[in-house]
Design an enzyme around this catalytic site. Sequence first.
Site, PDB file in Angstrom:
ATOM      1  N   GLY A  34      -1.823  -1.551  -3.632  1.00 28.76           N
ATOM      2  CA  GLY A  34      -1.398  -1.543  -5.001  1.00 28.76           C
ATOM      3  C   GLY A  34      -2.562  -1.754  -5.847  1.00 28.76           C
ATOM      4  N   ARG A  94     -17.313  -2.006 -11.643  1.00 32.93           N
ATOM      5  CA  ARG A  94     -18.497  -1.861 -12.691  1.00 32.93           C
ATOM      6  C   ARG A  94     -19.586  -2.708 -12.003  1.00 32.93           C
ATOM      7  NH1 ARG A  94     -20.054  -6.141 -16.285  1.00 32.93           N
ATOM      8  NH2 ARG A  94     -21.355  -5.415 -18.117  1.00 32.93           N
ATOM      9  N   ARG A  97     -23.273  -1.971 -10.962  1.00 31.76           N
ATOM     10  CA  ARG A  97     -24.400  -2.576 -11.481  1.00 31.76           C
ATOM     11  C   ARG A  97     -25.414  -3.418 -10.633  1.00 31.76           C
ATOM     12  NH1 ARG A  97     -23.296  -2.204 -17.484  1.00 31.76           N
ATOM     13  NH2 ARG A  97     -22.590   0.137 -17.407  1.00 31.76           N
ATOM     14  N   ARG A 122      -1.706   4.482  -1.262  1.00 26.11           N
ATOM     15  CA  ARG A 122      -0.984   3.920  -0.005  1.00 26.11           C
ATOM     16  C   ARG A 122      -1.256   5.300   0.851  1.00 26.11           C
ATOM     17  NH1 ARG A 122       0.447  -1.337  -1.287  1.00 26.11           N
ATOM     18  NH2 ARG A 122       1.825  -1.276  -3.169  1.00 26.11           N
ATOM     19  N   ASP A 164      -4.563  -7.179   1.550  1.00 18.99           N
ATOM     20  CA  ASP A 164      -4.714  -7.366   3.117  1.00 18.99           C
ATOM     21  C   ASP A 164      -4.567  -6.099   3.919  1.00 18.99           C
ATOM     22  OD1 ASP A 164      -2.008  -7.292   2.684  1.00 18.99           O
ATOM     23  OD2 ASP A 164      -1.675  -8.862   4.017  1.00 18.99           O
ATOM     24  N   THR A 189      -5.193  -7.996  -5.688  1.00 14.72           N
ATOM     25  CA  THR A 189      -3.705  -7.769  -5.443  1.00 14.72           C
ATOM     26  C   THR A 189      -2.932  -8.691  -6.551  1.00 14.72           C
ATOM     27  OG1 THR A 189      -1.685  -8.150  -4.129  1.00 14.72           O
ATOM     28  CG2 THR A 189      -3.773  -8.966  -3.493  1.00 14.72           C
ATOM     29  N   ASP A 203      -0.149  -9.831  -6.033  1.00 12.65           N
ATOM     30  CA  ASP A 203       0.784 -10.700  -5.259  1.00 12.65           C
ATOM     31  C   ASP A 203      -0.139 -12.158  -5.069  1.00 12.65           C
ATOM     32  OD1 ASP A 203       2.328  -8.597  -5.121  1.00 12.65           O
ATOM     33  OD2 ASP A 203       1.455  -8.083  -3.053  1.00 12.65           O
ATOM     34  N   ASP A 254      -1.695 -12.792  -2.132  1.00 15.28           N
ATOM     35  CA  ASP A 254      -1.212 -13.210  -1.136  1.00 15.28           C
ATOM     36  C   ASP A 254      -2.158 -13.407  -0.065  1.00 15.28           C
ATOM     37  OD1 ASP A 254      -1.504 -10.648  -1.248  1.00 15.28           O
ATOM     38  OD2 ASP A 254       0.147  -9.803  -0.100  1.00 15.28           O
ATOM     39  N   ARG A 263      23.148 -17.273 -22.898  1.00 12.72           N
ATOM     40  CA  ARG A 263      23.151 -16.556 -21.558  1.00 12.72           C
ATOM     41  C   ARG A 263      22.412 -17.310 -20.556  1.00 12.72           C
ATOM     42  NH1 ARG A 263      22.955 -10.387 -23.785  1.00 12.72           N
ATOM     43  NH2 ARG A 263      25.400 -10.043 -24.261  1.00 12.72           N
ATOM     44  N   ARG A 318       5.865  -9.223  -3.155  1.00  9.00           N
ATOM     45  CA  ARG A 318       5.739  -8.710  -1.924  1.00  9.00           C
ATOM     46  C   ARG A 318       6.416  -9.907  -0.953  1.00  9.00           C
ATOM     47  NH1 ARG A 318       1.648  -4.722   1.182  1.00  9.00           N
ATOM     48  NH2 ARG A 318       2.278  -3.396  -0.413  1.00  9.00           N
ATOM     49  N   GLY A 330       9.139 -22.788 -18.005  1.00 11.93           N
ATOM     50  CA  GLY A 330      10.252 -23.909 -18.001  1.00 11.93           C
ATOM     51  C   GLY A 330      11.597 -23.486 -17.165  1.00 11.93           C
ATOM     52  N   ARG A 336      21.560 -24.170 -24.055  1.00  6.01           N
ATOM     53  CA  ARG A 336      22.056 -22.817 -24.598  1.00  6.01           C
ATOM     54  C   ARG A 336      21.712 -21.732 -23.749  1.00  6.01           C
ATOM     55  NH1 ARG A 336      24.138 -21.973 -29.847  1.00  6.01           N
ATOM     56  NH2 ARG A 336      23.567 -19.732 -29.462  1.00  6.01           N
TER      57      ARG A 336
HETATM   58  P1  ADP Z   1      -2.709  -3.684   0.267  1.00  8.27           P
HETATM   59  O1  ADP Z   1      -4.118  -3.399   0.464  1.00  8.27           O
HETATM   60  O2  ADP Z   1      -2.675  -3.760  -1.342  1.00  8.27           O
HETATM   61  O3  ADP Z   1      -2.293  -4.730   0.851  1.00  8.27           O
HETATM   62  P2  ADP Z   1      -1.616  -1.738   1.773  1.00  8.27           P
HETATM   63  O4  ADP Z   1      -0.752  -2.587   2.463  1.00  8.27           O
HETATM   64  O5  ADP Z   1      -0.425  -0.484   1.301  1.00  8.27           O
HETATM   65  O6  ADP Z   1      -1.903  -2.391   0.543  1.00  8.27           O
HETATM   66  O7  ADP Z   1      -2.792  -1.001   2.286  1.00  8.27           O
HETATM   67  C1  ADP Z   1      -3.691  -0.037   1.838  1.00  8.27           C
HETATM   68  C2  ADP Z   1      -4.102   0.855   2.641  1.00  8.27           C
HETATM   69  O8  ADP Z   1      -4.954   0.359   3.923  1.00  8.27           O
HETATM   70  C3  ADP Z   1      -2.780   1.689   3.359  1.00  8.27           C
HETATM   71  O9  ADP Z   1      -2.369   2.661   2.722  1.00  8.27           O
HETATM   72  C4  ADP Z   1      -3.742   2.455   4.756  1.00  8.27           C
HETATM   73  O10 ADP Z   1      -4.541   3.270   4.146  1.00  8.27           O
HETATM   74  C5  ADP Z   1      -4.765   1.031   4.736  1.00  8.27           C
HETATM   75  N1  ADP Z   1      -4.452   0.487   6.021  1.00  8.27           N
HETATM   76  C6  ADP Z   1      -3.228  -0.623   6.021  1.00  8.27           C
HETATM   77  N2  ADP Z   1      -2.961  -0.928   7.151  1.00  8.27           N
HETATM   78  C7  ADP Z   1      -3.838  -0.418   7.939  1.00  8.27           C
HETATM   79  C8  ADP Z   1      -4.299  -0.743   9.633  1.00  8.27           C
HETATM   80  N3  ADP Z   1      -3.653  -1.633  10.177  1.00  8.27           N
HETATM   81  N4  ADP Z   1      -5.237   0.001   9.927  1.00  8.27           N
HETATM   82  C9  ADP Z   1      -6.045   1.013   9.199  1.00  8.27           C
HETATM   83  N5  ADP Z   1      -5.636   1.155   7.704  1.00  8.27           N
HETATM   84  C10 ADP Z   1      -4.686   0.396   7.401  1.00  8.27           C
HETATM   85  O1  F6P Z   2       1.284  -5.396  -3.546  1.00  7.79           O
HETATM   86  C1  F6P Z   2       1.603  -5.223  -4.926  1.00  7.79           C
HETATM   87  C2  F6P Z   2       2.822  -4.838  -5.155  1.00  7.79           C
HETATM   88  O2  F6P Z   2       3.030  -4.552  -6.576  1.00  7.79           O
HETATM   89  C3  F6P Z   2       4.041  -5.470  -4.556  1.00  7.79           C
HETATM   90  O3  F6P Z   2       4.072  -6.710  -5.450  1.00  7.79           O
HETATM   91  C4  F6P Z   2       4.928  -4.810  -4.352  1.00  7.79           C
HETATM   92  O4  F6P Z   2       5.967  -5.133  -3.403  1.00  7.79           O
HETATM   93  C5  F6P Z   2       4.683  -3.282  -4.185  1.00  7.79           C
HETATM   94  O5  F6P Z   2       3.030  -3.443  -4.317  1.00  7.79           O
HETATM   95  C6  F6P Z   2       5.101  -2.145  -4.881  1.00  7.79           C
HETATM   96  O6  F6P Z   2       4.447  -0.891  -4.148  1.00  7.79           O
HETATM   97  P1  F6P Z   2       4.609   0.544  -4.895  1.00  7.79           P
HETATM   98  O7  F6P Z   2       3.763   0.305  -6.007  1.00  7.79           O
HETATM   99  O8  F6P Z   2       4.051   1.213  -3.721  1.00  7.79           O
HETATM  100  O9  F6P Z   2       5.915   0.583  -5.274  1.00  7.79           O
END
Ligand code: ADP
Ligand code: F6P
Length: 319
Positions: free
Chosen positions: A11, A21, A25, A72, A103, A125, A127, A129, A162, A171, A185, A214
């Site tokens: 993502g 960049r 650089r 992805r 990750d 990311t 997230d 996370d 409302r 995620r 808040g 409100r």
């Molecule tokens: P993010 O990096 O944001 O967590 P994804 O989970 O979609 O996003 O992972 C990004 C890309 O990394 C995947 O589309 C795939 O190409 C590669 N990837 C993810 N998990 C694995 C894995 N276990 N082994 C090899 N490549 C992976």
């Molecule tokens: O990891 C970033 C993120 O935007 C998450 O917050 C969300 O669950 C997911 O990617 C959405 O993925 P996609 O852009 O493939 O719909």
Amino acid sequence: MKKIAVLTSGGDAPGMNAALRAVVRSGLHYGMETYGVRDGFKGLVEDDIFLMTRTHVTRIINRGGTILGSARYPEFKNKATQEKAAENLKRRDIEGIVIIGGDGSFRGALALSEQGIMTMGLPATIDNDIAATDYSIGFFTALDTAVSSIDKLRDTSFSHQRCSVVEVMGRHCGDLALYAGIAVGSEFIITPETGFDKALTIKEVKASFDRKKRHAIVVLTEKMTDVFTLAKDIEKATGHETRATVLGHVQRGGTPQAFDRVLATEMAERAVELLKNRENNQIVGLEGKEIVHREMASALAMKKHMPSKRYGLVGQLRN
Ligand code: ADP
Ligand code: F6P
């Protein structure tokens, strides 16, 4: 090391361009050539690789998205594609690569390092996370987007007395909801870390209207529950009209705010310096004010920590 590559994967996140960049650089600064790979691991396998010059990264520090494109690409879990990717780099004498992503992308990086390529991971990311860094590139920009959107929802919720139920991304991580909920808040937040308790959510919203407020705002992480059903349930129980809003991919775009640009720049510089020193398999992160790096597999195994008091703040300040 004379040649490195860089790609953005998973993502996208605001600040990825600032990181690109700084990779290019810094490469020039250390006397290395940097090759850009289009569309993440897909471009690596399909050999969509080109030499990046200073001008490729001019005037991108403030641009959202990623000029290299991201994807992805589940096919990268297959060994044959990983071998192909490594071959495409080795043929050009590219020894190391900076992987900018989340990750999942770092698991891809690990696979690539098993094929003899030196890898560096930059956490980008929305997230937030990734446990190996206090903050990931893009989180604060996405947070600003969520907060300014919810501020607007508050205006109209107040006018109409409302409740607004707002779903943010994240995620499996509640940071966006938690920080946004505090910053606007809100009456209540629901995250993977807090869990979802429908009766408690309704009770708190009702108590807030009973105190003659409100409007009410509930912020929740995606996938916790169906926001439209929750809105109906709140409306039925409180007698106050309730509207649900899913913020969605708007949170992924836009100009990166200043901190994300600084973080991206500092992390990218460190990654390139580490590769120049022939360090391998590391994730760069922020710890307090320091840029740090950790071995990739152990960094991926780390658990995120959030001060427990932060979860309590919304309830504590509700009155
Ligand atoms: P993010 O990096 O944001 O967590 P994804 O989970 O979609 O996003 O992972 C990004 C890309 O990394 C995947 O589309 C795939 O190409 C590669 N990837 C993810 N998990 C694995 C894995 N276990 N082994 C090899 N490549 C992976
Ligand atoms: O990891 C970033 C993120 O935007 C998450 O917050 C969300 O669950 C997911 O990617 C959405 O993925 P996609 O852009 O493939 O719909």
